[in-house]
Scaffold this active site. Structure first.
Site, PDB file in Angstrom:
ATOM      1  CE  LYS A  10       0.748   1.499   4.424  1.00 29.97           C
ATOM      2  NZ  LYS A  10       1.539   2.618   4.772  1.00 29.97           N
ATOM      3  N   PRO A  94       9.606  -4.337  -0.749  1.00 30.38           N
ATOM      4  CG  PRO A  94      10.387  -2.273  -1.494  1.00 30.38           C
ATOM      5  CD  PRO A  94       9.319  -3.269  -1.703  1.00 30.38           C
ATOM      6  N   GLY A  98       7.610   1.259   4.740  1.00 27.66           N
ATOM      7  CA  GLY A  98       6.449   2.162   4.773  1.00 27.66           C
ATOM      8  C   GLY A  98       5.390   1.730   3.780  1.00 27.66           C
ATOM      9  N   GLY A 102       4.757  -6.365   5.574  1.00 28.34           N
ATOM     10  CA  GLY A 102       4.515  -7.359   6.634  1.00 28.34           C
ATOM     11  C   GLY A 102       3.044  -7.459   6.995  1.00 28.34           C
ATOM     12  CB  SER A 103       0.425  -4.847   7.543  1.00 32.26           C
ATOM     13  OG  SER A 103       1.141  -4.201   8.556  1.00 32.26           O
ATOM     14  CG  ASP A 136      -0.659   0.064   8.403  1.00 32.37           C
ATOM     15  OD1 ASP A 136      -1.508   0.932   8.689  1.00 32.37           O
ATOM     16  OD2 ASP A 136       0.526   0.321   8.144  1.00 32.37           O
TER      17      ASP A 136
HETATM   18  O1  C5P Z   1       0.049  -1.171  15.280  1.00 29.24           O
HETATM   19  P1  C5P Z   1       1.475  -1.322  14.899  1.00 29.24           P
HETATM   20  O2  C5P Z   1       2.177  -2.379  15.714  1.00 29.24           O
HETATM   21  O3  C5P Z   1       1.678  -1.533  13.441  1.00 29.24           O
HETATM   22  O4  C5P Z   1       2.180   0.061  15.247  1.00 29.24           O
HETATM   23  C1  C5P Z   1       3.577   0.204  15.298  1.00 29.24           C
HETATM   24  C2  C5P Z   1       3.936   1.424  16.105  1.00 29.24           C
HETATM   25  O5  C5P Z   1       3.565   2.616  15.403  1.00 29.24           O
HETATM   26  C3  C5P Z   1       3.227   1.540  17.429  1.00 29.24           C
HETATM   27  O6  C5P Z   1       3.926   0.843  18.433  1.00 29.24           O
HETATM   28  C4  C5P Z   1       3.249   3.040  17.691  1.00 29.24           C
HETATM   29  O7  C5P Z   1       4.507   3.451  18.168  1.00 29.24           O
HETATM   30  C5  C5P Z   1       3.089   3.609  16.291  1.00 29.24           C
HETATM   31  N1  C5P Z   1       1.691   3.935  15.968  1.00 29.24           N
HETATM   32  C6  C5P Z   1       1.093   5.032  16.537  1.00 29.24           C
HETATM   33  N2  C5P Z   1      -0.222   5.313  16.245  1.00 29.24           N
HETATM   34  C7  C5P Z   1      -0.911   4.537  15.389  1.00 29.24           C
HETATM   35  C8  C5P Z   1      -0.321   3.414  14.772  1.00 29.24           C
HETATM   36  C9  C5P Z   1       1.003   3.142  15.101  1.00 29.24           C
HETATM   37  O8  C5P Z   1       1.708   5.768  17.316  1.00 29.24           O
HETATM   38  N3  C5P Z   1      -2.170   4.836  15.112  1.00 29.24           N
END
Ligand code: C5P
Length: 286
Positions: A10, A94, A98, A102-103, A136
Protein backbone atom coordinates in the site's frame (compact mmCIF):
# COMPACT_ATOMS: atom_id res chain seq x y z
CA UNK A 1 -5.22 -28.76 -0.21
CA UNK A 2 -3.18 -25.79 -1.43
CA UNK A 3 -4.09 -22.07 -1.62
CA UNK A 4 -2.22 -19.20 -3.28
CA UNK A 5 -2.81 -15.65 -2.05
CA UNK A 6 -1.37 -12.32 -3.21
CA UNK A 7 -0.39 -9.65 -0.69
CA UNK A 8 -0.22 -6.21 -2.34
CA UNK A 9 1.72 -3.27 -0.93
CA UNK A 10 0.00 0.00 0.00
CA UNK A 11 0.88 3.66 -0.25
CA UNK A 12 -0.50 6.51 1.85
CA UNK A 13 -2.08 9.21 -0.29
CA UNK A 14 -2.53 11.08 2.97
CA UNK A 15 -1.51 10.43 6.55
CA UNK A 16 -2.60 12.72 9.35
CA UNK A 17 -2.10 12.26 13.08
CA UNK A 18 -4.63 14.29 15.07
CA UNK A 19 -3.39 13.69 18.64
CA UNK A 20 -1.65 11.18 20.86
CA UNK A 21 -4.08 8.91 22.70
CA UNK A 22 -3.97 7.60 26.25
CA UNK A 23 -2.98 4.14 24.93
CA UNK A 24 0.09 5.77 23.32
CA UNK A 25 -1.18 5.25 19.77
CA UNK A 26 -1.97 8.25 17.59
CA UNK A 27 -5.46 9.02 16.39
CA UNK A 28 -5.04 8.88 12.61
CA UNK A 29 -6.79 9.83 9.39
CA UNK A 30 -5.24 8.09 6.40
CA UNK A 31 -6.23 7.56 2.80
CA UNK A 32 -4.49 4.45 1.52
CA UNK A 33 -4.50 2.51 -1.72
CA UNK A 34 -3.08 -0.85 -2.74
CA UNK A 35 -0.61 -1.04 -5.62
CA UNK A 36 0.37 -3.83 -7.98
CA UNK A 37 3.59 -4.72 -6.19
CA UNK A 38 2.79 -7.87 -4.26
CA UNK A 39 4.25 -10.67 -2.16
CA UNK A 40 2.92 -14.18 -2.77
CA UNK A 41 1.93 -16.75 -0.18
CA UNK A 42 1.30 -20.44 -0.71
CA UNK A 43 -0.55 -22.28 2.06
CA UNK A 44 -0.60 -26.07 2.23
CA UNK A 45 -2.87 -27.91 4.66
CA UNK A 46 -1.08 -30.21 7.11
CA UNK A 47 -2.84 -32.82 9.22
CA UNK A 48 -0.15 -32.38 11.87
CA UNK A 49 -0.83 -29.63 14.45
CA UNK A 50 2.00 -27.22 13.56
CA UNK A 51 2.87 -23.98 11.73
CA UNK A 52 5.75 -24.12 9.24
CA UNK A 53 6.93 -20.92 7.59
CA UNK A 54 9.49 -20.68 4.81
CA UNK A 55 10.42 -17.13 3.77
CA UNK A 56 12.08 -16.76 0.37
CA UNK A 57 14.13 -13.69 1.32
CA UNK A 58 17.16 -12.90 3.41
CA UNK A 59 17.00 -11.26 6.84
CA UNK A 60 13.30 -11.94 7.43
CA UNK A 61 12.47 -14.13 10.42
CA UNK A 62 10.53 -17.34 9.77
CA UNK A 63 9.38 -17.81 13.37
CA UNK A 64 7.13 -16.12 15.96
CA UNK A 65 8.63 -12.72 15.09
CA UNK A 66 6.99 -12.87 11.66
CA UNK A 67 3.44 -11.43 11.44
CA UNK A 68 2.42 -14.30 9.13
CA UNK A 69 3.35 -16.80 11.82
CA UNK A 70 1.52 -14.69 14.42
CA UNK A 71 -1.61 -14.59 12.23
CA UNK A 72 -1.66 -18.39 11.93
CA UNK A 73 -0.99 -18.83 15.65
CA UNK A 74 -3.80 -16.40 16.55
CA UNK A 75 -6.38 -18.26 14.42
CA UNK A 76 -5.22 -21.61 15.77
CA UNK A 77 -5.50 -20.53 19.37
CA UNK A 78 -8.80 -18.60 18.99
CA UNK A 79 -10.62 -21.35 17.08
CA UNK A 80 -8.91 -24.42 18.57
CA UNK A 81 -7.63 -25.57 15.17
CA UNK A 82 -5.96 -28.98 15.34
CA UNK A 83 -4.80 -29.02 11.72
CA UNK A 84 -1.58 -27.32 10.63
CA UNK A 85 -0.22 -25.30 7.74
CA UNK A 86 2.99 -24.97 5.74
CA UNK A 87 3.33 -21.42 4.44
CA UNK A 88 5.79 -20.29 1.78
CA UNK A 89 6.24 -16.52 1.60
CA UNK A 90 7.76 -15.10 -1.57
CA UNK A 91 8.79 -11.48 -0.98
CA UNK A 92 8.74 -8.76 -3.64
CA UNK A 93 7.74 -5.78 -1.45
CA UNK A 94 10.74 -4.03 0.14
CA UNK A 95 10.99 -4.71 3.86
CA UNK A 96 10.52 -2.02 6.56
CA UNK A 97 9.74 0.46 3.81
CA UNK A 98 6.45 2.16 4.77
CA UNK A 99 4.58 -0.02 2.26
CA UNK A 100 2.88 -2.35 4.78
CA UNK A 101 4.58 -5.44 3.34
CA UNK A 102 4.52 -7.36 6.63
CA UNK A 103 0.93 -6.29 7.39
CA UNK A 104 -0.23 -7.32 3.92
CA UNK A 105 1.45 -10.72 4.30
CA UNK A 106 -0.40 -11.22 7.60
CA UNK A 107 -3.70 -10.13 6.00
CA UNK A 108 -3.18 -12.59 3.13
CA UNK A 109 -2.39 -15.36 5.64
CA UNK A 110 -5.63 -14.63 7.55
CA UNK A 111 -7.64 -14.72 4.30
CA UNK A 112 -6.00 -17.90 3.05
CA UNK A 113 -6.25 -19.73 6.38
CA UNK A 114 -9.93 -18.76 6.68
CA UNK A 115 -10.42 -20.85 3.53
CA UNK A 116 -7.88 -23.59 4.26
CA UNK A 117 -9.23 -24.28 7.77
CA UNK A 118 -12.86 -23.72 6.72
CA UNK A 119 -13.51 -21.03 9.35
CA UNK A 120 -16.20 -19.05 7.47
CA UNK A 121 -15.16 -15.76 9.08
CA UNK A 122 -16.43 -12.54 7.49
CA UNK A 123 -14.05 -9.81 6.30
CA UNK A 124 -15.07 -7.74 9.36
CA UNK A 125 -14.24 -10.62 11.73
CA UNK A 126 -10.87 -11.13 10.02
CA UNK A 127 -10.21 -7.38 10.29
CA UNK A 128 -10.93 -7.45 14.04
CA UNK A 129 -8.46 -10.31 14.47
CA UNK A 130 -5.90 -8.56 12.24
CA UNK A 131 -6.14 -5.37 14.32
CA UNK A 132 -4.85 -7.35 17.31
CA UNK A 133 -1.60 -7.93 15.41
CA UNK A 134 -1.04 -4.53 13.73
CA UNK A 135 -2.85 -1.28 12.90
CA UNK A 136 -2.44 -1.62 9.10
CA UNK A 137 -3.70 -5.21 8.80
CA UNK A 138 -7.46 -4.37 8.59
CA UNK A 139 -6.81 -2.05 5.63
CA UNK A 140 -4.72 -4.74 3.93
CA UNK A 141 -7.61 -7.19 4.29
CA UNK A 142 -10.00 -4.82 2.47
CA UNK A 143 -7.47 -3.57 -0.08
CA UNK A 144 -8.41 -1.09 -2.81
CA UNK A 145 -8.67 2.52 -1.70
CA UNK A 146 -10.01 3.40 1.75
CA UNK A 147 -10.13 5.96 4.54
CA UNK A 148 -8.59 4.51 7.71
CA UNK A 149 -9.26 6.19 11.06
CA UNK A 150 -8.85 5.37 14.77
CA UNK A 151 -5.40 3.89 15.13
CA UNK A 152 -5.75 2.86 11.48
CA UNK A 153 -8.10 -0.07 12.02
CA UNK A 154 -11.45 1.59 11.20
CA UNK A 155 -11.91 1.21 7.45
CA UNK A 156 -14.30 3.01 5.09
CA UNK A 157 -13.91 1.72 1.52
CA UNK A 158 -13.65 4.38 -1.20
CA UNK A 159 -13.88 4.15 -5.01
CA UNK A 160 -10.84 2.91 -6.93
CA UNK A 161 -7.88 5.22 -7.40
CA UNK A 162 -7.89 6.80 -10.89
CA UNK A 163 -5.40 5.10 -13.14
CA UNK A 164 -1.89 6.52 -13.23
CA UNK A 165 1.73 5.43 -12.91
CA UNK A 166 3.45 5.10 -9.55
CA UNK A 167 7.22 5.24 -9.16
CA UNK A 168 8.54 3.96 -5.83
CA UNK A 169 12.06 4.54 -4.57
CA UNK A 170 13.41 3.15 -1.32
CA UNK A 171 16.74 4.39 -0.02
CA UNK A 172 18.78 1.75 1.80
CA UNK A 173 18.20 3.09 5.30
CA UNK A 174 16.05 1.70 8.11
CA UNK A 175 13.38 3.73 9.82
CA UNK A 176 11.73 2.73 13.08
CA UNK A 177 7.98 3.40 12.98
CA UNK A 178 7.62 3.77 16.79
CA UNK A 179 10.63 6.12 16.70
CA UNK A 180 9.05 8.32 14.03
CA UNK A 181 5.75 8.55 15.92
CA UNK A 182 7.65 9.31 19.13
CA UNK A 183 9.40 12.30 17.50
CA UNK A 184 6.26 13.66 15.84
CA UNK A 185 5.04 17.01 17.21
CA UNK A 186 1.34 16.78 16.35
CA UNK A 187 0.64 20.28 17.62
CA UNK A 188 3.24 21.92 15.37
CA UNK A 189 2.78 20.27 11.97
CA UNK A 190 0.76 21.30 8.94
CA UNK A 191 -2.09 18.81 8.66
CA UNK A 192 -3.15 17.43 5.28
CA UNK A 193 -6.71 17.97 4.09
CA UNK A 194 -8.17 14.47 4.50
CA UNK A 195 -11.67 15.59 3.48
CA UNK A 196 -10.21 17.08 0.28
CA UNK A 197 -8.42 13.80 -0.47
CA UNK A 198 -11.58 11.73 0.12
CA UNK A 199 -13.51 14.09 -2.18
CA UNK A 200 -10.81 13.81 -4.86
CA UNK A 201 -11.02 10.00 -4.75
CA UNK A 202 -14.82 10.15 -4.88
CA UNK A 203 -14.60 12.49 -7.89
CA UNK A 204 -11.97 10.28 -9.56
CA UNK A 205 -9.84 13.43 -9.84
CA UNK A 206 -6.12 12.81 -10.31
CA UNK A 207 -5.47 16.57 -9.99
CA UNK A 208 -7.49 16.66 -6.74
CA UNK A 209 -5.34 13.84 -5.34
CA UNK A 210 -2.17 15.76 -6.24
CA UNK A 211 -3.57 18.91 -4.57
CA UNK A 212 -4.43 17.18 -1.29
CA UNK A 213 -1.53 14.80 -0.87
CA UNK A 214 0.32 15.01 2.48
CA UNK A 215 1.96 12.99 5.24
CA UNK A 216 2.69 14.48 8.69
CA UNK A 217 5.40 11.87 9.29
CA UNK A 218 7.55 13.58 6.63
CA UNK A 219 8.23 16.27 9.27
CA UNK A 220 10.23 13.66 11.19
CA UNK A 221 11.76 11.33 8.58
CA UNK A 222 12.72 13.96 5.98
CA UNK A 223 14.57 15.97 8.60
CA UNK A 224 16.37 12.97 10.11
CA UNK A 225 17.22 11.45 6.72
CA UNK A 226 17.98 14.15 4.10
CA UNK A 227 18.41 11.43 1.42
CA UNK A 228 14.65 10.80 1.60
CA UNK A 229 14.01 14.49 0.98
CA UNK A 230 16.49 14.43 -1.90
CA UNK A 231 14.65 11.52 -3.55
CA UNK A 232 11.39 13.44 -3.28
CA UNK A 233 12.96 16.53 -4.85
CA UNK A 234 14.51 14.45 -7.65
CA UNK A 235 11.15 12.87 -8.46
CA UNK A 236 9.57 16.31 -8.87
CA UNK A 237 12.58 17.50 -10.89
CA UNK A 238 12.27 14.52 -13.27
CA UNK A 239 8.62 15.38 -13.95
CA UNK A 240 6.44 13.69 -11.30
CA UNK A 241 2.99 15.28 -10.88
CA UNK A 242 3.41 14.82 -7.14
CA UNK A 243 5.66 12.93 -4.71
CA UNK A 244 5.22 11.86 -1.09
CA UNK A 245 6.77 9.62 1.53
CA UNK A 246 4.65 6.55 2.32
CA UNK A 247 3.86 5.65 5.95
CA UNK A 248 6.79 6.35 8.25
CA UNK A 249 9.14 5.92 5.28
CA UNK A 250 11.71 5.65 3.96
CA UNK A 251 10.01 4.82 0.60
CA UNK A 252 8.94 7.82 -1.46
CA UNK A 253 6.42 7.45 -4.27
CA UNK A 254 5.66 9.65 -7.27
CA UNK A 255 2.30 9.78 -9.04
CA UNK A 256 2.54 10.43 -12.76
CA UNK A 257 -0.31 10.61 -15.25
CA UNK A 258 1.73 10.11 -18.44
CA UNK A 259 3.72 6.93 -19.06
CA UNK A 260 6.59 8.73 -20.86
CA UNK A 261 7.16 10.99 -17.86
CA UNK A 262 6.81 8.11 -15.40
CA UNK A 263 9.54 6.28 -17.32
CA UNK A 264 11.74 9.39 -17.07
CA UNK A 265 11.21 9.58 -13.31
CA UNK A 266 11.91 5.83 -13.00
CA UNK A 267 15.10 5.96 -15.08
CA UNK A 268 16.29 9.13 -13.35
CA UNK A 269 15.80 7.67 -9.88
CA UNK A 270 17.69 4.49 -10.73
CA UNK A 271 20.83 6.59 -10.68
CA UNK A 272 20.23 7.50 -7.01
CA UNK A 273 18.57 4.49 -5.53
CA UNK A 274 19.00 0.72 -5.70
CA UNK A 275 15.36 -0.14 -5.16
CA UNK A 276 13.14 1.60 -7.70
CA UNK A 277 9.82 0.29 -9.05
CA UNK A 278 7.35 1.41 -11.69
CA UNK A 279 3.86 0.14 -10.88
CA UNK A 280 0.15 0.98 -11.18
CA UNK A 281 -2.72 1.09 -8.69
CA UNK A 282 -4.06 -2.40 -7.80
CA UNK A 283 -6.98 -3.05 -10.15
CA UNK A 284 -8.45 -6.25 -8.72
CA UNK A 285 -12.10 -6.06 -7.67
CA UNK A 286 -12.87 -6.39 -3.96
O1 C5P B 1 0.05 -1.17 15.28
P1 C5P B 1 1.48 -1.32 14.90
O2 C5P B 1 2.18 -2.38 15.71
O3 C5P B 1 1.68 -1.53 13.44
O4 C5P B 1 2.18 0.06 15.25
C1 C5P B 1 3.58 0.20 15.30
C2 C5P B 1 3.94 1.42 16.10
O5 C5P B 1 3.57 2.62 15.40
C3 C5P B 1 3.23 1.54 17.43
O6 C5P B 1 3.93 0.84 18.43
C4 C5P B 1 3.25 3.04 17.69
O7 C5P B 1 4.51 3.45 18.17
C5 C5P B 1 3.09 3.61 16.29
N1 C5P B 1 1.69 3.94 15.97
C6 C5P B 1 1.09 5.03 16.54
N2 C5P B 1 -0.22 5.31 16.25
C7 C5P B 1 -0.91 4.54 15.39
C8 C5P B 1 -0.32 3.41 14.77
C9 C5P B 1 1.00 3.14 15.10
O8 C5P B 1 1.71 5.77 17.32
N3 C5P B 1 -2.17 4.84 15.11
Amino acid sequence: MKINVKAPAKINLSLDALYKRKDNYHELEMVMTTIDLADRLQLVLLEKDCIKLDVKAHFIPDDKRNLVYQAAALLKERFQIKQGVAITLDKSIPVAAGLAGGSSDAAAALKGLNQLWDLNLSLEELADLGAELGSDIPFCLYGGTALATGRGEIIEPLPMMPNCWIVLAKPSISVSTPGVYRDLKVGEVKHPNTKGMVQAIQDGSFEGICDNIGNVLETVTLVKHPEVKRIKEKMLEFGADTALMSGSGPTVFALVKQYSRAKRVYNGLRGFCEEVYLVRPWQEER
